[in-house]
Design a protein around this motif. Structure first.
Motif, PDB file in Angstrom:
ATOM      1  N   TYR A  75       3.776  11.689   5.897  1.00  0.00           N
ATOM      2  CA  TYR A  75       2.449  11.469   5.680  1.00  0.00           C
ATOM      3  C   TYR A  75       2.131  10.400   4.679  1.00  0.00           C
ATOM      4  CZ  TYR A  75       2.112  16.038   8.195  1.00  0.00           C
ATOM      5  OH  TYR A  75       2.310  17.044   9.034  1.00  0.00           O
ATOM      6  N   ARG A  76       1.137   9.560   4.888  1.00  0.00           N
ATOM      7  CA  ARG A  76       0.828   8.603   3.980  1.00  0.00           C
ATOM      8  C   ARG A  76      -0.565   9.011   3.576  1.00  0.00           C
ATOM      9  NH1 ARG A  76      -0.055   2.915   6.252  1.00  0.00           N
ATOM     10  NH2 ARG A  76      -1.447   2.740   4.474  1.00  0.00           N
ATOM     11  N   THR A  77      -0.859   8.781   2.333  1.00  0.00           N
ATOM     12  CA  THR A  77      -2.429   9.416   1.816  1.00  0.00           C
ATOM     13  C   THR A  77      -2.706   8.432   0.640  1.00  0.00           C
ATOM     14  OG1 THR A  77      -1.777  10.773  -0.099  1.00  0.00           O
ATOM     15  CG2 THR A  77      -1.584  11.635   2.163  1.00  0.00           C
ATOM     16  N   GLU A  78      -3.876   8.442  -0.027  1.00  0.00           N
ATOM     17  CA  GLU A  78      -4.251   7.976  -1.180  1.00  0.00           C
ATOM     18  C   GLU A  78      -3.763   9.108  -2.373  1.00  0.00           C
ATOM     19  OE1 GLU A  78      -8.640   9.398  -0.018  1.00  0.00           O
ATOM     20  OE2 GLU A  78      -6.687   9.116   1.045  1.00  0.00           O
ATOM     21  N   THR A  79      -4.200   8.786  -3.480  1.00  0.00           N
ATOM     22  CA  THR A  79      -3.769   9.764  -4.732  1.00  0.00           C
ATOM     23  C   THR A  79      -4.412  10.965  -4.394  1.00  0.00           C
ATOM     24  OG1 THR A  79      -4.142  10.006  -7.017  1.00  0.00           O
ATOM     25  CG2 THR A  79      -6.033   9.010  -5.885  1.00  0.00           C
ATOM     26  N   LEU A  80      -3.750  11.973  -4.745  1.00  0.00           N
ATOM     27  CA  LEU A  80      -3.907  13.464  -4.657  1.00  0.00           C
ATOM     28  C   LEU A  80      -4.968  14.033  -5.905  1.00  0.00           C
ATOM     29  CD1 LEU A  80      -0.947  14.827  -2.669  1.00  0.00           C
ATOM     30  CD2 LEU A  80      -2.963  13.838  -1.777  1.00  0.00           C
ATOM     31  N   SER A  81      -5.003  13.188  -6.981  1.00  0.00           N
ATOM     32  CA  SER A  81      -5.559  13.525  -8.143  1.00  0.00           C
ATOM     33  C   SER A  81      -6.999  14.370  -8.097  1.00  0.00           C
ATOM     34  CB  SER A  81      -5.450  12.399  -9.204  1.00  0.00           C
ATOM     35  OG  SER A  81      -6.177  11.479  -8.771  1.00  0.00           O
ATOM     36  N   LYS A  82      -7.812  13.834  -6.867  1.00  0.00           N
ATOM     37  CA  LYS A  82      -9.367  14.183  -6.821  1.00  0.00           C
ATOM     38  C   LYS A  82      -9.340  15.218  -5.618  1.00  0.00           C
ATOM     39  CE  LYS A  82      -9.994  10.910  -9.565  1.00  0.00           C
ATOM     40  NZ  LYS A  82     -10.172  11.085 -11.110  1.00  0.00           N
ATOM     41  N   LEU A  83      -8.337  15.728  -5.499  1.00  0.00           N
ATOM     42  CA  LEU A  83      -8.356  16.901  -4.199  1.00  0.00           C
ATOM     43  C   LEU A  83      -9.346  18.132  -4.858  1.00  0.00           C
ATOM     44  CD1 LEU A  83      -4.720  17.516  -2.865  1.00  0.00           C
ATOM     45  CD2 LEU A  83      -6.694  16.301  -1.827  1.00  0.00           C
ATOM     46  N   ILE A 108      -1.726   6.879 -13.549  1.00  0.00           N
ATOM     47  CA  ILE A 108      -1.721   8.163 -13.494  1.00  0.00           C
ATOM     48  C   ILE A 108      -2.765   8.871 -14.855  1.00  0.00           C
ATOM     49  CG2 ILE A 108      -0.256  10.346 -13.980  1.00  0.00           C
ATOM     50  CD1 ILE A 108       1.747   8.823 -12.419  1.00  0.00           C
ATOM     51  N   GLN A 109      -2.529   8.343 -15.927  1.00  0.00           N
ATOM     52  CA  GLN A 109      -3.318   8.507 -17.105  1.00  0.00           C
ATOM     53  C   GLN A 109      -4.816   8.298 -16.950  1.00  0.00           C
ATOM     54  OE1 GLN A 109      -2.217   6.452 -20.764  1.00  0.00           O
ATOM     55  NE2 GLN A 109      -3.327   7.812 -22.038  1.00  0.00           N
ATOM     56  N   ALA A 110      -5.170   7.089 -16.266  1.00  0.00           N
ATOM     57  CA  ALA A 110      -6.647   7.150 -15.985  1.00  0.00           C
ATOM     58  C   ALA A 110      -6.936   7.822 -15.126  1.00  0.00           C
ATOM     59  CB  ALA A 110      -6.743   5.535 -15.574  1.00  0.00           C
ATOM     60  N   ASP A 111      -6.319   8.155 -13.924  1.00  0.00           N
ATOM     61  CA  ASP A 111      -6.834   8.697 -12.697  1.00  0.00           C
ATOM     62  C   ASP A 111      -6.488  10.173 -12.494  1.00  0.00           C
ATOM     63  OD1 ASP A 111      -8.467   8.216 -10.599  1.00  0.00           O
ATOM     64  OD2 ASP A 111      -6.784   7.941  -9.101  1.00  0.00           O
ATOM     65  N   GLY A 112      -5.562  10.640 -13.400  1.00  0.00           N
ATOM     66  CA  GLY A 112      -5.193  11.902 -13.305  1.00  0.00           C
ATOM     67  C   GLY A 112      -3.976  12.239 -12.442  1.00  0.00           C
ATOM     68  N   THR A 113      -3.072  13.083 -12.826  1.00  0.00           N
ATOM     69  CA  THR A 113      -2.078  13.653 -12.194  1.00  0.00           C
ATOM     70  C   THR A 113      -2.350  14.233 -10.665  1.00  0.00           C
ATOM     71  OG1 THR A 113      -1.973  15.828 -13.065  1.00  0.00           O
ATOM     72  CG2 THR A 113      -0.726  14.244 -14.064  1.00  0.00           C
ATOM     73  N   ASP A 114      -1.529  14.314  -9.750  1.00  0.00           N
ATOM     74  CA  ASP A 114      -1.792  15.052  -8.493  1.00  0.00           C
ATOM     75  C   ASP A 114      -2.078  16.313  -8.454  1.00  0.00           C
ATOM     76  OD1 ASP A 114      -1.694  12.428  -6.878  1.00  0.00           O
ATOM     77  OD2 ASP A 114       0.536  12.922  -6.497  1.00  0.00           O
ATOM     78  N   SER A 122       6.615  16.779  -7.127  1.00  0.00           N
ATOM     79  CA  SER A 122       6.173  15.288  -7.375  1.00  0.00           C
ATOM     80  C   SER A 122       7.406  14.340  -7.798  1.00  0.00           C
ATOM     81  CB  SER A 122       5.029  15.244  -8.516  1.00  0.00           C
ATOM     82  OG  SER A 122       4.570  13.979  -8.453  1.00  0.00           O
ATOM     83  N   VAL A 123       7.529  13.440  -7.342  1.00  0.00           N
ATOM     84  CA  VAL A 123       8.572  12.312  -7.652  1.00  0.00           C
ATOM     85  C   VAL A 123       7.841  11.225  -7.923  1.00  0.00           C
ATOM     86  CG1 VAL A 123      10.408  11.219  -6.675  1.00  0.00           C
ATOM     87  CG2 VAL A 123      10.052  13.567  -5.727  1.00  0.00           C
ATOM     88  N   ALA A 124       8.304  10.370  -9.251  1.00  0.00           N
ATOM     89  CA  ALA A 124       7.537   9.380  -9.642  1.00  0.00           C
ATOM     90  C   ALA A 124       8.474   8.023  -8.967  1.00  0.00           C
ATOM     91  CB  ALA A 124       7.429   9.167 -10.958  1.00  0.00           C
ATOM     92  N   ARG A 125       7.803   7.095  -8.283  1.00  0.00           N
ATOM     93  CA  ARG A 125       8.567   5.997  -7.816  1.00  0.00           C
ATOM     94  C   ARG A 125       7.420   4.696  -8.142  1.00  0.00           C
ATOM     95  NH1 ARG A 125      13.420   7.961  -7.897  1.00  0.00           N
ATOM     96  NH2 ARG A 125      13.931   9.382  -6.213  1.00  0.00           N
TER      97      ARG A 125
END
Length: 304
Positions: A75-83, A108-114, A122-125
């Motif tokens: 699957y491809r998505t946008e950030t999951l930080s706003k779920l 991530i700091q600005a927008d939030g973690t998933d 979660s894997v950071a790349r």
């Protein structure tokens, strides 16, 4: 409050540091665009997940040898930080084992973690945005129409986007992150998802690379890439309206080239890969560090 940066994507996360506007329902635009995208691709491709507008399944694409990419696998998505809580539950129903986050640390700091369901890793790349992060924030915060026109008008924004896409190839750290993400997909035993901020640029080139690597024609892969425009159209327009209403830009349409995906952006990535490595196949092996075993695993994992 929803940050302006999320809707602009990776190149504008700096806006989150200084600019927020009235909330927008993150899933408000999903119904009509999703139907159009499903018609263009295949029924059920677009995921109806509260809090997401640009989430979809990479299954159902026909390869050169007549096989098909597997549904319910990548699957491809946008950030999951706003779920929303319902969105977390919907993502949980996908049965994911891992989510690959292509965002950088400052994003991530600005927008939030998933916001992930229990049991999902979660894997950071991180893939860099070639300095667009700070640039767009400065342009919008300036509130100077002449400066904004000079920086974004007359093709300047489009050229910056092409530079961004070339940087996915020319930056060694970016190549390493993209290669590692592909290996994550190849070695996954459960469904896997990947995303950046808006799910269109870094996510788009990673999707394009995976699909082409397993034998999906380049023209088909490009159509998947371009689906982001229809899915994001309503929320992107709402963002531009908010930027204008908040007094940051007299002509927010200058942001459109940064919000959209375009065929010439993807071509900049593809052409740079061939220019630097001689062929797409050599880019996979010499550029991204993928072995024959990695590519065979990727094919086995994603194609039936």
């Amino acid at each position: 409050m929803r940050s302006i940066s999320r809707a602009l994507g990776a190149s504008a996360v700096a806006l989150a540091l200084a600019v927020t506007v009235a909330p927008v329902a993150a899933h408000a635009a999903i119904t009509a665009p999703a139907q159009a995208a499903s018609t263009a691709g295949a029924p059920g491709r677009v995921l109806s997940v509260p809090g997401l507008v640009n989430a979809r399944d990479l299954g159902g694409y026909t390869t050169y040898d007549g096989k098909t990419t597997k549904w319910g696998t990548v699957y491809r998505t946008e950030t999951l930080s706003k779920l929303t809580p319902d969105g977390v539950n919907a993502v949980g129903a996908l049965g994911l084992g891992k989510v690959i986050d292509l965002r950088t640390g400052p994003e991530i700091q600005a927008d939030g973690t998933d916001k992930l369901p229990a049991g999902v890793t979660s894997v950071a790349r991180p893939v860099d945005d070639t300095s667009l992060f700070a640039f767009i924030g400065g342009v919008v915060r300036s509130k100077d129409p002449a400066y904004q026109q000079a920086q974004l008008g007359n093709g300047a924004a489009e050229e910056r986007m092409r530079t961004l896409y070339k940087g996915f190839v020319t930056n060694p750290a970016n190549r390493a992150a993209l290669g590692a993400a592909i290996k994550d997909v190849a070695n996954s035993t459960k469904p896997i998802a990947f995303h950046c901020s808006a799910g269109k640029d870094r996510t788009g080139v990673l999707s394009d690379t995976i699909l082409r690597a397993v034998g999906v024609p380049a023209s088909t892969s490009e159509q998947d890439y371009l689906l982001s425009n229809g899915l994001r159209a309503a929320s992107d327009k709402a963002l531009r309206d908010q930027v204008k209403a908040a007094g940051y830009m007299q002509n927010p349409d200058l942001l459109i080239p940064l919000q959209e995906v375009r065929g010439d952006y993807l071509a900049a990535f593809r052409d740079q890969a061939v220019a630097d490595y001689g062929s797409f196949g050599a880019f996979l092996t010499d550029g991204l560090g993928l072995t024959t075993s990695d590519l065979l695993k990727l094919r086995s994992r994603t194609v039936s």
